[in-house]
Design an enzyme around this catalytic site. Structure first.
Site, PDB file in Angstrom:
ATOM      1  N   GLY A  32      26.014 -44.928 -10.126  1.00 51.87           N
ATOM      2  CA  GLY A  32      26.094 -44.780 -11.574  1.00 51.87           C
ATOM      3  C   GLY A  32      25.769 -46.040 -12.350  1.00 51.87           C
ATOM      4  O   GLY A  32      26.599 -46.946 -12.438  1.00 51.87           O
ATOM      5  N   LEU A  33      24.560 -46.092 -12.905  1.00 52.88           N
ATOM      6  CA  LEU A  33      24.165 -47.182 -13.803  1.00 52.88           C
ATOM      7  C   LEU A  33      23.875 -46.641 -15.202  1.00 52.88           C
ATOM      8  O   LEU A  33      24.387 -47.150 -16.197  1.00 52.88           O
ATOM      9  CB  LEU A  33      22.923 -47.894 -13.243  1.00 52.88           C
ATOM     10  CG  LEU A  33      22.304 -48.993 -14.116  1.00 52.88           C
ATOM     11  CD1 LEU A  33      23.245 -50.193 -14.239  1.00 52.88           C
ATOM     12  CD2 LEU A  33      20.951 -49.450 -13.558  1.00 52.88           C
ATOM     13  N   GLU A  69      23.561 -44.591 -18.693  1.00 55.54           N
ATOM     14  CA  GLU A  69      24.452 -43.920 -19.641  1.00 55.54           C
ATOM     15  C   GLU A  69      23.612 -43.211 -20.701  1.00 55.54           C
ATOM     16  O   GLU A  69      22.396 -43.419 -20.773  1.00 55.54           O
ATOM     17  CB  GLU A  69      25.400 -44.933 -20.291  1.00 55.54           C
ATOM     18  CG  GLU A  69      26.309 -45.618 -19.286  1.00 55.54           C
ATOM     19  CD  GLU A  69      27.234 -46.664 -19.912  1.00 55.54           C
ATOM     20  OE1 GLU A  69      27.233 -46.788 -21.151  1.00 55.54           O
ATOM     21  OE2 GLU A  69      27.933 -47.348 -19.152  1.00 55.54           O
ATOM     22  N   SER A 123      17.010 -47.688 -19.804  1.00 51.46           N
ATOM     23  CA  SER A 123      16.333 -48.926 -19.424  1.00 51.46           C
ATOM     24  C   SER A 123      17.122 -50.161 -19.890  1.00 51.46           C
ATOM     25  O   SER A 123      17.035 -51.224 -19.286  1.00 51.46           O
ATOM     26  CB  SER A 123      14.924 -48.954 -20.038  1.00 51.46           C
ATOM     27  OG  SER A 123      14.180 -47.833 -19.614  1.00 51.46           O
ATOM     28  N   ILE A 128      22.987 -38.747 -13.333  1.00 44.23           N
ATOM     29  CA  ILE A 128      23.365 -39.251 -12.015  1.00 44.23           C
ATOM     30  C   ILE A 128      23.083 -38.192 -10.946  1.00 44.23           C
ATOM     31  O   ILE A 128      23.605 -37.073 -11.009  1.00 44.23           O
ATOM     32  CB  ILE A 128      24.858 -39.656 -11.973  1.00 44.23           C
ATOM     33  CG1 ILE A 128      25.190 -40.602 -13.141  1.00 44.23           C
ATOM     34  CG2 ILE A 128      25.200 -40.264 -10.620  1.00 44.23           C
ATOM     35  CD1 ILE A 128      24.348 -41.856 -13.196  1.00 44.23           C
ATOM     36  N   THR A 129      22.273 -38.566  -9.958  1.00 47.06           N
ATOM     37  CA  THR A 129      22.017 -37.685  -8.822  1.00 47.06           C
ATOM     38  C   THR A 129      23.311 -37.524  -8.030  1.00 47.06           C
ATOM     39  O   THR A 129      23.935 -38.515  -7.666  1.00 47.06           O
ATOM     40  CB  THR A 129      20.911 -38.266  -7.924  1.00 47.06           C
ATOM     41  OG1 THR A 129      19.735 -38.473  -8.712  1.00 47.06           O
ATOM     42  CG2 THR A 129      20.579 -37.328  -6.772  1.00 47.06           C
ATOM     43  N   ARG A 136     -10.820 -20.199  -0.945  1.00 49.41           N
ATOM     44  CA  ARG A 136     -11.187 -19.497  -2.175  1.00 49.41           C
ATOM     45  C   ARG A 136     -12.704 -19.499  -2.350  1.00 49.41           C
ATOM     46  O   ARG A 136     -13.329 -20.561  -2.373  1.00 49.41           O
ATOM     47  CB  ARG A 136     -10.514 -20.190  -3.367  1.00 49.41           C
ATOM     48  CG  ARG A 136     -10.945 -19.698  -4.738  1.00 49.41           C
ATOM     49  CD  ARG A 136     -10.403 -18.327  -5.062  1.00 49.41           C
ATOM     50  NE  ARG A 136     -10.581 -18.021  -6.482  1.00 49.41           N
ATOM     51  CZ  ARG A 136     -10.353 -16.840  -7.004  1.00 49.41           C
ATOM     52  NH1 ARG A 136      -9.925 -15.839  -6.232  1.00 49.41           N
ATOM     53  NH2 ARG A 136     -10.523 -16.631  -8.288  1.00 49.41           N
ATOM     54  N   ILE A 189      -7.279 -26.853  -9.543  1.00 53.84           N
ATOM     55  CA  ILE A 189      -8.094 -26.313  -8.443  1.00 53.84           C
ATOM     56  C   ILE A 189      -7.654 -24.890  -8.096  1.00 53.84           C
ATOM     57  O   ILE A 189      -8.484 -24.026  -7.811  1.00 53.84           O
ATOM     58  CB  ILE A 189      -8.016 -27.247  -7.214  1.00 53.84           C
ATOM     59  CG1 ILE A 189      -8.806 -28.543  -7.504  1.00 53.84           C
ATOM     60  CG2 ILE A 189      -8.556 -26.572  -5.957  1.00 53.84           C
ATOM     61  CD1 ILE A 189      -8.576 -29.661  -6.510  1.00 53.84           C
ATOM     62  N   GLU A 211      14.658 -44.147 -11.849  1.00 57.58           N
ATOM     63  CA  GLU A 211      14.749 -45.509 -11.290  1.00 57.58           C
ATOM     64  C   GLU A 211      13.764 -46.468 -11.946  1.00 57.58           C
ATOM     65  O   GLU A 211      13.132 -47.294 -11.304  1.00 57.58           O
ATOM     66  CB  GLU A 211      14.587 -45.489  -9.764  1.00 57.58           C
ATOM     67  CG  GLU A 211      15.793 -44.850  -9.087  1.00 57.58           C
ATOM     68  CD  GLU A 211      15.840 -45.092  -7.596  1.00 57.58           C
ATOM     69  OE1 GLU A 211      15.520 -46.209  -7.154  1.00 57.58           O
ATOM     70  OE2 GLU A 211      16.221 -44.148  -6.874  1.00 57.58           O
TER      71      GLU A 211
END
Length: 380
Positions: free
Chosen positions: A125-126, A128, A133, A158-159, A269, A338, A364
């Site tokens: 947790g960094l 907020e 950044s 937060i993951t 295709r 494509i 990140e």
């Protein structure tokens, strides 16, 4: 020097993870994506496989590998499902990595074996709500109370913010904007005052849980501090250097997955009596995709070489993360083109690569932040 020949370990890991992903992820990935399900049992299986502690030394229950093997493992997961690659990368390089690099012996023995085995899932947790950044303006505060610290505030984006068993949390213990005013705490799930909050409803990476972590008078012992009081921000920047390699590897896997699907489809295709791969408009797209993927891979392995050899790599990891993440978006976009109309449907794999790829340019450290890091380095 970097060898371009894969080692025996790299080949073994690539084949093992590829087989695991085909068997345990591919059949279920769209169900998880549609329902936004974090498949917790899958991460336990990945722990048994040894890829939840790729970088953790043997004495703490890990696989004891280096960054070359780590890149391969993330890449093979991401070629099938970006969400699973992201979850594995965040668990390894952020939470587990922070404890591994900055914890004392007692802390490492306490938490690393559970994380490396996949018994426990980690969060970090960094970020907020108002400080992405701009982390030095964080508002989550820890105040000393005897031998304990009381944490108040919240962390966002937060993951594994809800489902993790343990989190490394950066909290302000000094003045705002002071790089020595932030401290890293390890907080176990179940600690009074610590809970998960809102889960984000995302464009992509939908089988990866992104959520708030909320702290309300959360009491944590001084024994849970990683390093010393005030060292958290400097630690976090070093953790992110390695984390950028993992996100670059994630982006590389997504790019390769989209590219391989596009090559296969372009051969199958037919239009105007021939496979669409025979048309210059399509073949040139594939040529550009292949070249950008090769360049990304070289940048990633350069950063990994420096990391493995304990050399400075802030600029190189930022370059790898920046270029690979932008390449991921480029390749996924071209793959959809494509595939044409089919590329816009969920019956074919490239629309998911398209949605998942965008996170790589944001998480990140955004592409803009990577350019800032690179520019500061080259203008020193």
């Amino acid at each position: 020097m970097i060898s371009f020949e894969p080692t025996e370990n790299q080949t073994l890991i690539r084949n093992t993870v590829r087989d695991f992903a085909e068997k345990n992820i591919r059949p279920y990935l769209m169900d998880w994506d549609e329902s936004q399900t974090l498949p917790l049992e899958l991460f336990k299986k990945m722990g048994e496989l040894g890829i939840m502690g790729v970088l953790v030394p043997h004495e703490y229950g890990g696989a004891g590998f280096g960054y070359y093997e780590y890149i391969v493992a993330i890449e093979e997961l991401a070629k099938v499902c970006g969400s699973i690659g992201l979850g594995m990368a965040a668990h390894n390089s952020l939470c587990t990595g922070h404890i591994m690099y900055f914890g004392n012996e007692e802390q490492k023995m306490k938490w690393l074996p559970k994380l490396a085995s996949g018994e426990w899932l980690g969060a970090w947790g960094l970020t907020e709500a108002n400080t992405g950044s701009d982390a030095l303006r964080m508002e989550c505060v820890a105040k000393k109370d005897g031998n304990d610290w009381i944490i108040n505030g919240s962390k966002n984006w937060i993951t594994h913010g809800i489902s993790s068993n343990v989190a490394v949390v950066l909290a302000r213990t000094g003045n705002s904007l002071d790089s020595k005013g932030i401290t890293a705490f390890v907080v176990e799930r179940g600690t009074p005052g610590f809970r998960g909050g809102k889960k984000e409803n995302k464009l992509g990476m939908r089988a990866s849980e992104t959520a708030e972590m909320i702290f309300e008078d959360c009491r944590v012992s001084s024994e849970n501090i990683l390093g010393n009081v005030g060292e958290g921000f400097i630690q976090a920047m070093k953790v992110l250097d390695g984390g950028r390699i993992s996100i670059a590897s994630l982006a590389l896997g997504i790019a390769k997955g989209a590219y391989e699907a596009a090559v296969k489809y372009s051969k199958e295709r037919h239009q105007f009596g021939q496979p669409i791969s025979s048309f210059q408009g399509i073949s040139f797209k594939l040529a550009d995709m292949a070249t950008k993927i090769e360049a990304s891979e070289l940048l990633i392995y350069q950063a990994a070489y420096l990391k493995n050899n304990h050399k400075p790599m802030t600029k190189e990891s930022a370059m790898a993360k920046y270029y690979a993440s932008e390449t991921s978006v480029y390749c996924a976009t071209e793959a959809v083109q494509i595939f044409g109309g089919y590329g816009y449907t969920k019956d074919f794999p490239v629309e998911k690569f398209y949605r998942d790829s965008k996170l790589c340019t944001i998480g990140e450290g955004t592409s803009e932040i990577q350019k800032l890091v690179i520019a500061r380095s080259v203008l020193k």
